[in-house]
Design a protein around this motif. Structure first.
Motif, PDB file in Angstrom:
ATOM      1  N   ALA A 103       8.526  63.781  31.530  1.00 59.60           N
ATOM      2  CA  ALA A 103       8.537  63.419  30.112  1.00 59.60           C
ATOM      3  C   ALA A 103       7.129  63.436  29.512  1.00 59.60           C
ATOM      4  O   ALA A 103       6.119  63.380  30.219  1.00 59.60           O
ATOM      5  CB  ALA A 103       9.170  62.043  29.929  1.00 59.60           C
ATOM      6  N   SER A 104       7.076  63.466  28.191  1.00 56.46           N
ATOM      7  CA  SER A 104       5.817  63.481  27.445  1.00 56.46           C
ATOM      8  C   SER A 104       4.925  62.309  27.848  1.00 56.46           C
ATOM      9  O   SER A 104       5.395  61.182  27.970  1.00 56.46           O
ATOM     10  CB  SER A 104       6.123  63.423  25.949  1.00 56.46           C
ATOM     11  OG  SER A 104       4.929  63.428  25.205  1.00 56.46           O
ATOM     12  N   SER A 105       3.668  62.576  28.087  1.00 58.40           N
ATOM     13  CA  SER A 105       2.612  61.637  28.478  1.00 58.40           C
ATOM     14  C   SER A 105       2.857  60.978  29.835  1.00 58.40           C
ATOM     15  O   SER A 105       2.227  59.995  30.167  1.00 58.40           O
ATOM     16  CB  SER A 105       2.364  60.583  27.387  1.00 58.40           C
ATOM     17  OG  SER A 105       3.409  59.632  27.369  1.00 58.40           O
ATOM     18  N   LYS A 106       3.768  61.530  30.657  1.00 58.63           N
ATOM     19  CA  LYS A 106       4.038  61.016  32.002  1.00 58.63           C
ATOM     20  C   LYS A 106       3.517  61.992  33.040  1.00 58.63           C
ATOM     21  O   LYS A 106       3.258  63.159  32.744  1.00 58.63           O
ATOM     22  CB  LYS A 106       5.538  60.768  32.211  1.00 58.63           C
ATOM     23  CG  LYS A 106       6.148  59.879  31.146  1.00 58.63           C
ATOM     24  CD  LYS A 106       5.423  58.547  31.021  1.00 58.63           C
ATOM     25  CE  LYS A 106       6.051  57.700  29.933  1.00 58.63           C
ATOM     26  NZ  LYS A 106       5.304  56.529  29.597  1.00 58.63           N
ATOM     27  N   ASN A 127       6.800  68.223  29.935  1.00 61.40           N
ATOM     28  CA  ASN A 127       6.299  67.769  28.647  1.00 61.40           C
ATOM     29  C   ASN A 127       5.083  66.874  28.859  1.00 61.40           C
ATOM     30  O   ASN A 127       4.322  66.623  27.938  1.00 61.40           O
ATOM     31  CB  ASN A 127       7.381  67.021  27.878  1.00 61.40           C
ATOM     32  CG  ASN A 127       8.521  67.952  27.501  1.00 61.40           C
ATOM     33  OD1 ASN A 127       8.291  69.045  27.010  1.00 61.40           O
ATOM     34  ND2 ASN A 127       9.736  67.533  27.765  1.00 61.40           N
ATOM     35  N   GLY A 128       4.943  66.387  30.081  1.00 61.43           N
ATOM     36  CA  GLY A 128       3.804  65.565  30.471  1.00 61.43           C
ATOM     37  C   GLY A 128       2.866  66.381  31.348  1.00 61.43           C
ATOM     38  O   GLY A 128       2.367  67.413  30.931  1.00 61.43           O
ATOM     39  N   LYS A 129       2.698  65.950  32.632  1.00 57.90           N
ATOM     40  CA  LYS A 129       1.737  66.608  33.512  1.00 57.90           C
ATOM     41  C   LYS A 129       2.238  66.603  34.950  1.00 57.90           C
ATOM     42  O   LYS A 129       2.763  65.608  35.437  1.00 57.90           O
ATOM     43  CB  LYS A 129       0.405  65.867  33.437  1.00 57.90           C
ATOM     44  CG  LYS A 129      -0.708  66.456  34.282  1.00 57.90           C
ATOM     45  CD  LYS A 129      -2.003  65.675  34.067  1.00 57.90           C
ATOM     46  CE  LYS A 129      -3.160  66.298  34.798  1.00 57.90           C
ATOM     47  NZ  LYS A 129      -4.420  65.574  34.550  1.00 57.90           N
ATOM     48  N   GLY A 149       5.531  74.158  28.478  1.00 57.39           N
ATOM     49  CA  GLY A 149       4.936  72.979  27.856  1.00 57.39           C
ATOM     50  C   GLY A 149       4.152  72.150  28.854  1.00 57.39           C
ATOM     51  O   GLY A 149       4.111  72.428  30.052  1.00 57.39           O
ATOM     52  N   GLY A 150       3.534  71.104  28.352  1.00 52.62           N
ATOM     53  CA  GLY A 150       2.830  70.152  29.192  1.00 52.62           C
ATOM     54  C   GLY A 150       1.644  70.746  29.928  1.00 52.62           C
ATOM     55  O   GLY A 150       1.177  71.844  29.624  1.00 52.62           O
TER      56      GLY A 150
END
Length: 181
Positions: A103-106, A127-129, A149-150
């Motif tokens: 997930a985003s920012s995770k 979406n994260g890393k 993404g990410g």
């Protein structure tokens, strides 16, 4: 078990267990025995498996606010894994046969010398890393469904054994290898 949330759950002996509904817990530990996953298993703490985890068609959600560990056990496999917190692999390689989502920012951090494999029918959505420790953890992708993404800072190995794989145009932060046996 039913739909109740557990504080911590540990399976201690060589029996077999299954869930009759979705479940959530802080820490999830299989010391021995066999556990069949529910459709949705949410773990807010550490995941440790020294027994057998049968993923079925279920999704494991790792939902935490600080870095927690995934020790998937020997030959560990998940049907679908969603990192909606911070997670790092510790002692074992593992595979995801369906969707691997960060997930985003995770962050999913792959420990040095270990691999996380996205199977031939799977997909990877970042979406994260995805990162690695000591530049020596590897994401193995056996499908053409690696998202763009990410941030992808781990080593990536595209394993085209028995298939044709297309690597997407994206920024790769680590070593990229193509493999086919």
């Amino acid at each position: 078990t039913g739909t109740s949330a557990f504080n911590n759950i540990e399976f201690l002996n060589s029996g077999s267990w299954s869930f009759s509904a979705d479940a959530s817990t802080t820490n999830f530990t299989i010391t021995s025995g066999t556990v069949t996953a529910p459709t949705r298993l949410t773990v807010a703490g550490n995941y440790a498996n020294s027994g057998t985890f049968t993923a079925g068609a279920g999704t494991l959600f790792l939902e935490n606010t600080t870095t927690k560990t995934i020790n998937a056990g020997s030959g560990g496999s998940f049907s679908s894994l969603q990192i909606i917190g911070f997670a790092s692999t510790t002692a074992n390689n593992f595979s995801v046969t369906g969707a691997l989502t960060v997930a985003s920012s995770k962050i999913l951090e792959i420990a040095s010398g270990l691999t996380v494999t996205s199977g031939s029918a799977g997909s990877v959505v970042i979406n994260g890393k995805i990162d690695d420790t000591s530049d020596n953890g590897t994401l193995i992708v056996q499908n053409s469904s690696l998202g763009t993404g990410g941030t992808l800072d781990s080593r990536v190995r595209f394993d085209a054994t028995g298939a044709t794989i297309t690597a997407p145009a994206r920024t790769y932060g680590g070593i990229v290898a193509a493999y086919s046996s």
